[in-house]
Design an enzyme around this catalytic site. Sequence first.
Site, PDB file in Angstrom:
ATOM      1  N   HIS A 101       0.832  -1.218   0.000  1.00 21.79           N
ATOM      2  CA  HIS A 101       0.000   0.000   0.000  1.00 21.79           C
ATOM      3  C   HIS A 101       0.866   1.268   0.000  1.00 21.79           C
ATOM      4  O   HIS A 101       0.447   2.305   0.489  1.00 21.79           O
ATOM      5  CB  HIS A 101      -0.951   0.044   1.204  1.00 21.79           C
ATOM      6  CG  HIS A 101      -1.710  -1.221   1.434  1.00 21.79           C
ATOM      7  ND1 HIS A 101      -2.962  -1.454   0.905  1.00 21.79           N
ATOM      8  CD2 HIS A 101      -1.373  -2.348   2.115  1.00 21.79           C
ATOM      9  CE1 HIS A 101      -3.381  -2.657   1.267  1.00 21.79           C
ATOM     10  NE2 HIS A 101      -2.425  -3.233   1.997  1.00 21.79           N
TER      11      HIS A 101
ATOM     12  N   SER B  30      15.825  21.135 -15.830  1.00 23.74           N
ATOM     13  CA  SER B  30      14.646  21.930 -16.153  1.00 23.74           C
ATOM     14  C   SER B  30      15.121  23.212 -16.824  1.00 23.74           C
ATOM     15  O   SER B  30      16.193  23.728 -16.499  1.00 23.74           O
ATOM     16  CB  SER B  30      13.903  22.260 -14.857  1.00 23.74           C
ATOM     17  OG  SER B  30      13.174  23.451 -15.002  1.00 23.74           O
TER      18      SER B  30
ATOM     19  N   LYS C 263      16.879  21.321 -10.597  1.00 21.46           N
ATOM     20  CA  LYS C 263      16.215  20.054 -10.894  1.00 21.46           C
ATOM     21  C   LYS C 263      17.006  19.085 -11.765  1.00 21.46           C
ATOM     22  O   LYS C 263      17.776  19.476 -12.625  1.00 21.46           O
ATOM     23  CB  LYS C 263      14.866  20.320 -11.574  1.00 21.46           C
ATOM     24  CG  LYS C 263      13.880  20.924 -10.612  1.00 21.46           C
ATOM     25  CD  LYS C 263      12.493  20.874 -11.181  1.00 21.46           C
ATOM     26  CE  LYS C 263      11.971  19.457 -11.206  1.00 21.46           C
ATOM     27  NZ  LYS C 263      10.725  19.402 -11.950  1.00 21.46           N
TER      28      LYS C 263
ATOM     29  N   GLU D  39      10.182   8.111 -16.852  1.00 20.75           N
ATOM     30  CA  GLU D  39       8.885   8.749 -17.131  1.00 20.75           C
ATOM     31  C   GLU D  39       8.420   8.435 -18.555  1.00 20.75           C
ATOM     32  O   GLU D  39       7.248   8.156 -18.799  1.00 20.75           O
ATOM     33  CB  GLU D  39       8.987  10.264 -16.964  1.00 20.75           C
ATOM     34  CG  GLU D  39       9.071  10.691 -15.507  1.00 20.75           C
ATOM     35  CD  GLU D  39       9.274  12.191 -15.381  1.00 20.75           C
ATOM     36  OE1 GLU D  39       8.425  12.841 -14.765  1.00 20.75           O
ATOM     37  OE2 GLU D  39      10.268  12.728 -15.912  1.00 20.75           O
TER      38      GLU D  39
END
Length: 470
Positions: free
Chosen positions: A162, A283, A289, A296
């Site tokens: 979970h 970024s 970043k 992804e």
Amino acid sequence: MNQTSSQPSTWSQRFESALHPAIARFNASIGFDIRLIEYDITGSQAHARMLAHTGIISAEEGEKLVRGLEQIRQEYRQGFFNPGIDAEDVHLAVERRLTELVGEVGKKLHTARSRNDQVSTDTRLYLRDQIQQIRVQLREFQSVLLNLAEQHVETLIPGYTHLQRAQPLSLAHHLLAYFEMGQRDWERLGEIYQRVNISPLGSGALAGTTFPIDRHYTAQLLNFSGVYANSLDGVSDRDFAIEFLCAASLIMVHLSRLSEEMILWASEEFGFITLKDSCSTGSSIMPQKKNPDVPELVRGKTGRVFGHLQGLLVLMKGLPLAYNKDLQEDKEALFDAVITVQACLEAMTILLREGMEFHITRLQAAVNEDFSNATDVADYLAAKGVPFREAYNLVGKVVKTSLAQGKLLKDLTLDEWKGLHPAFEADIYDAIAPARVVAARNSYGGTGFEQVRRALQTAKNRISHKNADD
Ligand code: ARG
């Protein structure tokens, strides 16, 4: 003939006018089925040899056809063969060029054959190769996981259910779970290969042919393991492509789950891995970043492959026997799925091999700072004769009071333990240390180090015999 366009019609003299240019574009598959050209040539060479072998054409004619086809292959490889829309599809393009090259005899190639059995043959030849390549890539993916696992048998990582901390794990055990998925993917593709590897050539348009062809001869030349028993089925079956898309979808499910974990692990919140510069991007606005683009994209591309599977299922469900032009739509789905799976396997293998690093200290700290050893306290009591459910309730209470006091289980004094239950003794501290907690799960297939070492050995044996059942 009354032609309304400059291009002559491909069709018989039944047709009086050429296709409307927009319909010609709409109808054409050459833009994408050119990818099949080498398979088309190989298939046609086998067909030409069979025509000569059975005496349907002369040996000399057969030779001419085979040589002419080989010349087209060379032209294509050198970039000189670029048929346009007017050729409609790769099959007609090759046949037309063959006639230009070898003259009238070129027109004999299509004796006892239809584009229906031809395209079906080409697609199988193509998919056979692609399946082999994906299986090789799966083995590379597995061996990278195995190498990583070997380095991290005793590195611990929180295990989750979970997405809540559950029980600590050997990092190798976690990685080997993906090895196992890759193993099933590899096996599944091997099974599907058997059904792809059947020859529909000689099914004709749908009913077979009046010529004394030898289907087993072409099947043998093309290394097929057998021939379709029914000509209608031979030209209209696309089960093999759907099965492949199922297998491709499952590969993507596995890669996507791993991707999701890596994305989480690379976040500041988890901090379990760092992505190396070679496999991450920045970024354009936020200079701090480092983005996990590779996982992804893999996660994102998964949807495309599922879409192709769904597309092909829907494409097939309402088709009456035998060939229908709808079937032309199977190709882009199949090609894109193949390209996507191959690209994703390659990228993930590189990412695992050289694009990331585990943060050992962070992982170590993570397993030391939670209650994921709570089950072990319950097991400790249960081993001393306390019924498990009773022990479970008691430990629940301990967790609750510890949380309230901002303590972990390892911070409780022996007196506190004894106050909770007289069965507790000094060895409780050992029993709840993360490495002990992991080592103790020594049931077959569990995360205990002994089990993981055994699993590593089995995994190694499996991939070193990789070609044994190919
Ligand atoms: N381009 C066609 C396809 O991909 C080849 C088969 C055409 N057959 C036909 N009867 N029109 O399906």
